[in-house]
Scaffold this motif. Structure first.
Motif, PDB file in Angstrom:
ATOM      1  N   ASN A 237       5.171 -13.148   0.592  1.00  0.00           N
ATOM      2  CA  ASN A 237       5.761 -12.435  -0.545  1.00  0.00           C
ATOM      3  C   ASN A 237       4.680 -11.822  -1.444  1.00  0.00           C
ATOM      4  N   ILE A 238       3.601 -12.576  -1.646  1.00  0.00           N
ATOM      5  CA  ILE A 238       2.494 -12.052  -2.454  1.00  0.00           C
ATOM      6  C   ILE A 238       1.853 -10.847  -1.770  1.00  0.00           C
ATOM      7  N   SER A 239       1.774 -10.893  -0.431  1.00  0.00           N
ATOM      8  CA  SER A 239       1.154  -9.782   0.307  1.00  0.00           C
ATOM      9  C   SER A 239       1.951  -8.489   0.129  1.00  0.00           C
ATOM     10  N   ILE A 240       3.266  -8.579   0.061  1.00  0.00           N
ATOM     11  CA  ILE A 240       4.084  -7.391  -0.166  1.00  0.00           C
ATOM     12  C   ILE A 240       3.718  -6.755  -1.514  1.00  0.00           C
ATOM     13  N   MET A 241       3.562  -7.586  -2.535  1.00  0.00           N
ATOM     14  CA  MET A 241       3.208  -7.082  -3.863  1.00  0.00           C
ATOM     15  C   MET A 241       1.799  -6.489  -3.863  1.00  0.00           C
ATOM     16  N   PHE A 242       0.839  -7.178  -3.256  1.00  0.00           N
ATOM     17  CA  PHE A 242      -0.541  -6.715  -3.282  1.00  0.00           C
ATOM     18  C   PHE A 242      -0.733  -5.427  -2.483  1.00  0.00           C
ATOM     19  N   TYR A 243      -0.199  -5.361  -1.262  1.00  0.00           N
ATOM     20  CA  TYR A 243      -0.377  -4.163  -0.436  1.00  0.00           C
ATOM     21  C   TYR A 243       0.364  -2.968  -1.022  1.00  0.00           C
ATOM     22  N   GLY A 244       1.542  -3.194  -1.565  1.00  0.00           N
ATOM     23  CA  GLY A 244       2.274  -2.100  -2.197  1.00  0.00           C
ATOM     24  C   GLY A 244       1.501  -1.500  -3.362  1.00  0.00           C
ATOM     25  N   THR A 245       0.908  -2.372  -4.173  1.00  0.00           N
ATOM     26  CA  THR A 245       0.109  -1.906  -5.309  1.00  0.00           C
ATOM     27  C   THR A 245      -1.108  -1.122  -4.840  1.00  0.00           C
ATOM     28  N   ALA A 246      -1.758  -1.589  -3.785  1.00  0.00           N
ATOM     29  CA  ALA A 246      -2.962  -0.918  -3.276  1.00  0.00           C
ATOM     30  C   ALA A 246      -2.641   0.484  -2.755  1.00  0.00           C
ATOM     31  N   ILE A 247      -1.539   0.630  -2.055  1.00  0.00           N
ATOM     32  CA  ILE A 247      -1.174   1.944  -1.505  1.00  0.00           C
ATOM     33  C   ILE A 247      -0.870   2.926  -2.629  1.00  0.00           C
ATOM     34  N   VAL A 248      -0.096   2.491  -3.620  1.00  0.00           N
ATOM     35  CA  VAL A 248       0.257   3.373  -4.732  1.00  0.00           C
ATOM     36  C   VAL A 248      -0.982   3.774  -5.525  1.00  0.00           C
ATOM     37  N   SER A 249      -1.867   2.829  -5.792  1.00  0.00           N
ATOM     38  CA  SER A 249      -3.058   3.138  -6.587  1.00  0.00           C
ATOM     39  C   SER A 249      -3.995   4.094  -5.844  1.00  0.00           C
ATOM     40  N   THR A 250      -4.052   4.001  -4.526  1.00  0.00           N
ATOM     41  CA  THR A 250      -4.880   4.923  -3.739  1.00  0.00           C
ATOM     42  C   THR A 250      -4.322   6.343  -3.810  1.00  0.00           C
ATOM     43  N   LEU A 251      -3.018   6.472  -3.692  1.00  0.00           N
ATOM     44  CA  LEU A 251      -2.379   7.786  -3.805  1.00  0.00           C
ATOM     45  C   LEU A 251      -2.661   8.415  -5.169  1.00  0.00           C
ATOM     46  N   LEU A 252      -2.596   7.619  -6.215  1.00  0.00           N
ATOM     47  CA  LEU A 252      -2.828   8.130  -7.562  1.00  0.00           C
ATOM     48  C   LEU A 252      -4.290   8.540  -7.774  1.00  0.00           C
ATOM     49  N   PHE A 253      -5.200   7.882  -7.088  1.00  0.00           N
ATOM     50  CA  PHE A 253      -6.609   8.280  -7.173  1.00  0.00           C
ATOM     51  C   PHE A 253      -6.797   9.701  -6.631  1.00  0.00           C
ATOM     52  N   PHE A 254      -6.173   9.992  -5.489  1.00  0.00           N
ATOM     53  CA  PHE A 254      -6.291  11.339  -4.925  1.00  0.00           C
ATOM     54  C   PHE A 254      -5.597  12.371  -5.808  1.00  0.00           C
ATOM     55  N   LEU A 255      -4.473  12.025  -6.400  1.00  0.00           N
ATOM     56  CA  LEU A 255      -3.796  12.942  -7.315  1.00  0.00           C
ATOM     57  C   LEU A 255      -4.653  13.230  -8.545  1.00  0.00           C
ATOM     58  N   THR A 256      -5.370  12.218  -9.021  1.00  0.00           N
ATOM     59  CA  THR A 256      -6.262  12.412 -10.164  1.00  0.00           C
ATOM     60  C   THR A 256      -7.336  13.448  -9.844  1.00  0.00           C
TER      61      THR A 256
END
Length: 500
Positions: A237-256
């Motif tokens: 369950n923790i892995s779902i939260m951690f990996y989801g956060t990592a994917i979203v934050s990476t996408l936002l880095f490229f958008l920045t």
């Protein structure tokens, strides 16, 4: 109209300002330009003066102001990655009992996963604001978004019992990212938005961080239910939260990287037009810091802002412990109460931002919100143990409306009373004060809550918030930026800008 590079400008939002009234020819005052110490004994050469005057006449004697449509994209992307950073701050604390079992550590060690945000901010804020002032908005934004993503991916490697040091290191990286995030709302608002929308824009930028905290209260208890008898399921369950956060934050880095630019082609306000006439080489970060600490109203605001925001950090960090002390097994509702607190604060932030843009009553609004936060804290304290969760939801919402709604007020009030000093520097110092008070308040309130009761810890915060009310009442309001946008410059602003 389309800018060079293809950026489209907002129609109907342009204006011109006579250079003579907006920014008279720059002169050296006591041997230095704004924020720059003298290097030549106070004598400016004819070449220096000619260069400054030529810069002001580059637009045939007029300075054009115009709003860029890109400003909305810049604000949206910043608010989004600020949201993810705030989510990562609170995701451990709202599940303190779960992570304490998973990593086999104490509640105090779990509290440090939130407090590391505060600890990292204090020594790094001066280098971060120096970077913002000397290297600019775009690089600072990319560092914040990039480190946010790096920390999120490092957390994915800590998905096993016994890896608490790794998850602490990952959280420390996210904490460094926060240093490059929290000081940007007022800078983005000032550089990209017009005078009638700057306070609202600042409130929206702060709103992203608040929304991240709200989601951090709500989502983790849903994604990671407490399963102390099944550690493997807990890790999944923790892995779902951690990996989801990592994917979203990476996408936002490229958008920045795609969206952010240093500044629009045309200044959005007269006050920005004045500041843009000062060459970057004539700016001294050291002198800017000195000027701010000589500004007594700012020093008073620095302390009062630290008290209020530090109290909010402490309440947010310890909310789970306060709730489960009186309502055993209500971890999910503790998250929902935190959500209520922050969502109400988001509404308060927007209302305060709109009110400031309409009235410009910075001190009056700040003082009233401070007093109402104090009342809200008292009510929350004495109703927490009544045995009715509905009451806690209501009092938590009232507390959040005023306490969290105060955050953009402090930013904008600081910019008004310190103009023309850098918005990033004043905001950075405010946040540093908040982190220092947040660390002290969290440690002391946590100790009082553990040894005595949540009531004792909350009363400790009430006493300090009352001190903040007194300090806020002593602040002398001088709306420098507003006056410049209105065509008025008092002697202090003229002296700081080196204008005749």
């Amino acid at each position: 109209m389309v800018e060079d590079g293809g950026e489209e400008e907002a129609e109907g939002d342009s204006g011109e300002m006579p250079a003579a009234s907006a920014a008279p020819p720059l002169q050296r005052c006591n041997g230095f330009l704004p924020g720059k110490e003298a290097e030549d004994g106070g004598r400016a050469s004819g070449g220096e003066r000619a260069e400054a005057e030529a810069m002001l006449s580059a637009t045939d004697g007029r300075v054009e102001t115009r709003l860029s449509r890109r400003r909305l994209a810049v604000l949206a992307v910043f608010s989004s990655y600020s949201l993810v950073n705030a989510f990562q701050w609170i995701q451990y604390s709202i599940l303190s009992n779960v992570f304490a079992v998973f990593y086999g550590v104490s509640f105090t060690q779990i509290d440090w996963l939130s407090m590391v945000y505060m600890v990292a901010y204090v020594p790094l804020i001066l280098p971060a604001t120096w970077l913002l002032d000397t290297r600019g908005l775009r690089l600072t934004a990319l560092l914040g978004a990039g480190l946010n993503g790096l920390g999120a991916w490092l957390k994915c490697g800590s998905l096993a019992p016994g890896r608490y040091p790794l998850t602490l290191a990952a959280q420390a990286v996210c904490a460094v990212a926060q240093v490059f995030i929290l000081g940007l709302p007022s800078r983005i608002a000032s550089v990209w938005f017009g005078p009638t929308e700057v306070s609202t824009a600042c409130a929206v930028a702060v709103l992203g961080n608040q929304l991240g905290t709200a989601i951090g209260f709500l989502l983790p208890p849903v994604l990671v239910p407490n399963t102390p008898n099944d550690i493997d399921l807990m890790a999944h369950n923790i892995s779902i939260m951690f990996y989801g956060t990592a994917i979203v934050s990476t996408l936002l880095f490229f958008l920045t990287g795609v969206v952010f630019e240093e500044k629009p082609k045309y200044p959005p306000s007269h006050s920005q037009a004045v500041l843009q006439t000062v060459p970057p080489e004539d700016y001294s970060y050291k002198q800017s810091i000195i000027n701010l600490f000589r500004n007594i109203p700012f020093v008073l605001l620095l302390i009062s802002y630290g008290i209020m925001t530090g109290a909010f950090y402490s309440v947010s960090t310890l909310l789970n412990q306060m709730i489960v002390t009186h309502y055993e097994g209500e971890e999910v509702n503790a998250g929902r109460i935190g959500l209520t607190l922050v969502v109400a604060g988001m509404v308060g932030s927007i209302i305060c931002g709109l009110w400031l843009d309409y009235t410009k009553t910075y001190k009056q609004t700040t003082l009233i919100v401070y007093i109402l936060s104090f009342i809200g804290m008292l009510v929350f304290t004495f109703t927490l143990d009544l045995g009715y969760l509905t009451v806690v939801f209501v009092t938590g919402g009232v507390l959040g409306f005023f306490m969290t709604g105060y955050l953009p007020l402090g930013f904008e009030f600081a910019v008004e009373i310190t103009y023309p000093e850098s918005e990033g520097t004043s905001s950075g110092l405010l946040n540093a004060s908040a982190q220092v008070f947040g660390i002290v308040f969290t440690l002391v309130q946590g100790k009082l809550t553990t040894d005595y009761s949540p009531c004792a810890g909350n009363l400790f915060l009430c006493a300090w918030i009352f001190v903040g009310i007194i300090l806020t009442a002593l602040i002398k309001s001088d709306l420098r930026r507003h006056n410049v946008n209105s065509g008025i410059m008092n002697s202090d602003v003229k002296a700081m800008l080196c204008l005749p």
